[in-house]
Design a protein around this motif. Structure first.
Motif, PDB file in Angstrom:
ATOM      1  N   ARG A  83      35.351  18.973 -17.323  1.00  0.00           N
ATOM      2  CA  ARG A  83      33.903  19.197 -17.429  1.00  0.00           C
ATOM      3  C   ARG A  83      33.209  18.048 -18.652  1.00  0.00           C
ATOM      4  NH1 ARG A  83      34.916  24.578 -17.241  1.00  0.00           N
ATOM      5  NH2 ARG A  83      33.860  24.744 -19.268  1.00  0.00           N
ATOM      6  N   GLN A  84      33.704  18.101 -19.850  1.00  0.00           N
ATOM      7  CA  GLN A  84      33.075  17.668 -20.724  1.00  0.00           C
ATOM      8  C   GLN A  84      33.087  15.859 -20.734  1.00  0.00           C
ATOM      9  OE1 GLN A  84      31.375  18.694 -23.611  1.00  0.00           O
ATOM     10  NE2 GLN A  84      31.626  20.673 -22.304  1.00  0.00           N
ATOM     11  N   LEU A  85      34.616  15.493 -20.062  1.00  0.00           N
ATOM     12  CA  LEU A  85      34.799  14.141 -19.836  1.00  0.00           C
ATOM     13  C   LEU A  85      33.809  13.597 -18.745  1.00  0.00           C
ATOM     14  CD1 LEU A  85      38.605  13.732 -20.263  1.00  0.00           C
ATOM     15  CD2 LEU A  85      36.729  13.087 -22.285  1.00  0.00           C
ATOM     16  N   GLN A  86      33.674  14.412 -17.748  1.00  0.00           N
ATOM     17  CA  GLN A  86      32.911  13.805 -16.542  1.00  0.00           C
ATOM     18  C   GLN A  86      31.266  13.703 -16.907  1.00  0.00           C
ATOM     19  OE1 GLN A  86      34.137  16.821 -13.477  1.00  0.00           O
ATOM     20  NE2 GLN A  86      35.721  15.531 -12.760  1.00  0.00           N
ATOM     21  N   ALA A  87      31.204  14.753 -17.754  1.00  0.00           N
ATOM     22  CA  ALA A  87      29.710  14.533 -18.426  1.00  0.00           C
ATOM     23  C   ALA A  87      29.418  13.225 -19.176  1.00  0.00           C
ATOM     24  CB  ALA A  87      29.451  15.807 -19.095  1.00  0.00           C
ATOM     25  N   GLN A  88      30.487  12.612 -19.693  1.00  0.00           N
ATOM     26  CA  GLN A  88      30.511  11.375 -20.428  1.00  0.00           C
ATOM     27  C   GLN A  88      30.606  10.193 -19.466  1.00  0.00           C
ATOM     28  OE1 GLN A  88      29.510  11.420 -23.732  1.00  0.00           O
ATOM     29  NE2 GLN A  88      29.388  13.563 -23.664  1.00  0.00           N
ATOM     30  N   GLY A  89      30.589  10.458 -18.205  1.00  0.00           N
ATOM     31  CA  GLY A  89      30.999   9.487 -17.044  1.00  0.00           C
ATOM     32  C   GLY A  89      32.168   9.106 -17.111  1.00  0.00           C
ATOM     33  N   PHE A  90      33.218   9.599 -17.512  1.00  0.00           N
ATOM     34  CA  PHE A  90      34.811   9.323 -17.119  1.00  0.00           C
ATOM     35  C   PHE A  90      35.272   9.601 -15.902  1.00  0.00           C
ATOM     36  CE2 PHE A  90      34.781   9.596 -21.819  1.00  0.00           C
ATOM     37  CZ  PHE A  90      35.512   8.209 -22.228  1.00  0.00           C
ATOM     38  N   VAL A  91      36.115   9.041 -15.198  1.00  0.00           N
ATOM     39  CA  VAL A  91      36.632   9.335 -14.013  1.00  0.00           C
ATOM     40  C   VAL A  91      38.104  10.220 -14.331  1.00  0.00           C
ATOM     41  CG1 VAL A  91      37.636   8.912 -11.556  1.00  0.00           C
ATOM     42  CG2 VAL A  91      35.566   7.539 -12.646  1.00  0.00           C
ATOM     43  N   VAL A  92      38.141  11.503 -13.897  1.00  0.00           N
ATOM     44  CA  VAL A  92      39.357  12.128 -14.459  1.00  0.00           C
ATOM     45  C   VAL A  92      39.968  12.714 -13.131  1.00  0.00           C
ATOM     46  CG1 VAL A  92      40.034  14.128 -15.835  1.00  0.00           C
ATOM     47  CG2 VAL A  92      38.137  12.612 -16.350  1.00  0.00           C
ATOM     48  N   GLU A  93      41.332  12.667 -13.224  1.00  0.00           N
ATOM     49  CA  GLU A  93      42.019  13.526 -12.320  1.00  0.00           C
ATOM     50  C   GLU A  93      42.838  14.766 -12.912  1.00  0.00           C
ATOM     51  OE1 GLU A  93      42.494  13.316  -9.111  1.00  0.00           O
ATOM     52  OE2 GLU A  93      42.256  11.283  -8.418  1.00  0.00           O
ATOM     53  N   MET A  94      43.226  15.746 -12.029  1.00  0.00           N
ATOM     54  CA  MET A  94      43.542  17.042 -12.602  1.00  0.00           C
ATOM     55  C   MET A  94      44.784  17.291 -12.019  1.00  0.00           C
ATOM     56  SD  MET A  94      42.953  20.064 -14.649  1.00  0.00           S
ATOM     57  CE  MET A  94      41.242  20.342 -14.751  1.00  0.00           C
ATOM     58  N   LEU A  95      45.737  17.838 -12.597  1.00  0.00           N
ATOM     59  CA  LEU A  95      47.062  18.250 -12.069  1.00  0.00           C
ATOM     60  C   LEU A  95      47.460  19.481 -12.740  1.00  0.00           C
ATOM     61  CD1 LEU A  95      49.338  16.948 -10.222  1.00  0.00           C
ATOM     62  CD2 LEU A  95      50.457  16.431 -11.929  1.00  0.00           C
ATOM     63  N   ASN A  96      47.506  20.601 -11.992  1.00  0.00           N
ATOM     64  CA  ASN A  96      47.874  22.110 -12.466  1.00  0.00           C
ATOM     65  C   ASN A  96      48.537  23.018 -11.313  1.00  0.00           C
ATOM     66  OD1 ASN A  96      45.721  23.338 -10.995  1.00  0.00           O
ATOM     67  ND2 ASN A  96      44.428  22.724 -12.629  1.00  0.00           N
ATOM     68  N   GLY A  97      48.766  24.056 -11.531  1.00  0.00           N
ATOM     69  CA  GLY A  97      49.460  24.977 -10.687  1.00  0.00           C
ATOM     70  C   GLY A  97      48.625  25.335  -9.361  1.00  0.00           C
ATOM     71  N   ASP A  98      47.399  25.216  -9.572  1.00  0.00           N
ATOM     72  CA  ASP A  98      46.484  25.406  -8.338  1.00  0.00           C
ATOM     73  C   ASP A  98      46.337  24.250  -7.281  1.00  0.00           C
ATOM     74  OD1 ASP A  98      45.780  27.933  -9.429  1.00  0.00           O
ATOM     75  OD2 ASP A  98      43.910  27.125 -10.700  1.00  0.00           O
ATOM     76  N   VAL A  99      47.007  23.212  -7.686  1.00  0.00           N
ATOM     77  CA  VAL A  99      46.906  22.158  -6.832  1.00  0.00           C
ATOM     78  C   VAL A  99      48.280  22.107  -5.947  1.00  0.00           C
ATOM     79  CG1 VAL A  99      47.182  19.542  -6.551  1.00  0.00           C
ATOM     80  CG2 VAL A  99      45.671  20.614  -8.558  1.00  0.00           C
ATOM     81  N   PRO A 100      47.923  22.111  -4.582  1.00  0.00           N
ATOM     82  CA  PRO A 100      49.134  22.009  -3.687  1.00  0.00           C
ATOM     83  C   PRO A 100      50.192  21.041  -3.925  1.00  0.00           C
ATOM     84  CG  PRO A 100      47.142  22.398  -2.482  1.00  0.00           C
ATOM     85  CD  PRO A 100      46.753  21.903  -3.853  1.00  0.00           C
ATOM     86  N   ILE A 101      51.340  21.197  -3.855  1.00  0.00           N
ATOM     87  CA  ILE A 101      52.476  20.308  -4.243  1.00  0.00           C
ATOM     88  C   ILE A 101      52.070  19.140  -3.151  1.00  0.00           C
ATOM     89  CG2 ILE A 101      54.774  19.745  -3.790  1.00  0.00           C
ATOM     90  CD1 ILE A 101      55.459  22.665  -4.465  1.00  0.00           C
ATOM     91  N   ALA A 102      51.839  19.162  -2.080  1.00  0.00           N
ATOM     92  CA  ALA A 102      51.481  17.818  -1.169  1.00  0.00           C
ATOM     93  C   ALA A 102      50.255  16.999  -1.949  1.00  0.00           C
ATOM     94  CB  ALA A 102      51.324  18.197   0.141  1.00  0.00           C
ATOM     95  N   GLU A 103      49.262  17.930  -2.334  1.00  0.00           N
ATOM     96  CA  GLU A 103      48.310  17.014  -3.148  1.00  0.00           C
ATOM     97  C   GLU A 103      48.667  16.484  -4.156  1.00  0.00           C
ATOM     98  OE1 GLU A 103      44.539  15.465  -3.705  1.00  0.00           O
ATOM     99  OE2 GLU A 103      45.612  16.089  -1.809  1.00  0.00           O
ATOM    100  N   ARG A 104      49.569  17.019  -5.310  1.00  0.00           N
ATOM    101  CA  ARG A 104      50.112  16.531  -6.434  1.00  0.00           C
ATOM    102  C   ARG A 104      50.373  15.036  -6.196  1.00  0.00           C
ATOM    103  NH1 ARG A 104      53.433  21.695  -8.774  1.00  0.00           N
ATOM    104  NH2 ARG A 104      51.815  23.221  -8.445  1.00  0.00           N
TER     105      ARG A 104
END
Length: 218
Positions: free
Chosen positions: A169-190
């Protein structure tokens, strides 16, 4: 050619990877404000008190509160205040390694560890406000890293999903494009996320929990 396991795994000799990236570790110090230090010390005191009364999985939950404070005070503040508004016990959402000996859902539930809180701890949390000394230092170092070369990319790891969500949230508010990878992300989407991070020049930052620390060659 004579290795009977060659169809199962590959073996790389040391001389074949002499041009591998060199890891250089740096410790970056952060000066906390008086309010941040008071909140952190209150968390430590709370954990010490809980450890004297708990054992097993409950003591593990208390230690996670201390680790979340060390990871990101602002994320812990959010957890406490959200729980306070909903009159519930706050949870620290963690992503554990697939090979972590403590990764036992029967003991710890769905990686959501309950933590206790108190009125004085909530009071210190409220006094923090929106200032975050650690994120300010992090953003400064991040910008320096990205400025090294036009195609520099940065991987940011954290044990806690709350920390990752806060940083995103903080980085996006500063205009950065950010990807996220965590356990909530389905394996196919990773895989799609990793491919975008590798190949899209506009995506220079990826935040990852423990799920991105194993078996992915960056």
């Amino acid at each position: 050619e004579l290795n009977t396991l060659s169809n199962i795994f590959t073996r790389t000799r040391k001389r074949e990877v002499m041009q591998a990236a060199v890891r250089a570790a740096y410790t970056i110090c952060v000066d906390l404000t008086p309010n941040e230090r008071r909140f952190y010390q209150a968390v430590l005191a709370s954990v010490q008190q809980e450890l004297s009364l708990r054992s097993g999985a409950q003591s593990f939950a208390s230690i996670m509160k201390e680790r979340q404070a060390a990871s990101c005070l602002a994320a812990l503040r959010e957890a406490l205040l959200e729980a306070d508004q909903g009159q519930m016990v706050p949870n620290l959402n963690i992503d554990q390694s697939a090979f972590d000996v403590l990764n036992d859902s029967s003991t710890f539930g769905d990686s959501a560890l309950p933590i206790t809180t108190s009125s004085h701890l909530r009071s210190y949390a409220l006094q923090l406000g929106d200032h975050d000394s650690k994120f300010a230092k992090f953003e400064q170092m991040l910008r320096q890293a990205l400025a090294e070369t036009p195609d520099s990319k940065v991987l940011v790891f954290s044990f806690f999903r709350r920390t990752l969500a806060y940083i995103q949230r903080q980085l996006q508010a500063q205009g950065f494009v950010v990807e996220m990878l965590n356990g909530d992300v389905p394996i196919a989407e990773r895989k799609r996320i990793i491919d975008r991070f590798r190949n899209d020049p506009s995506i220079r930052i990826m935040l990852s929990s423990e799920v991105g620390s194993e078996g992915l060659d960056f």
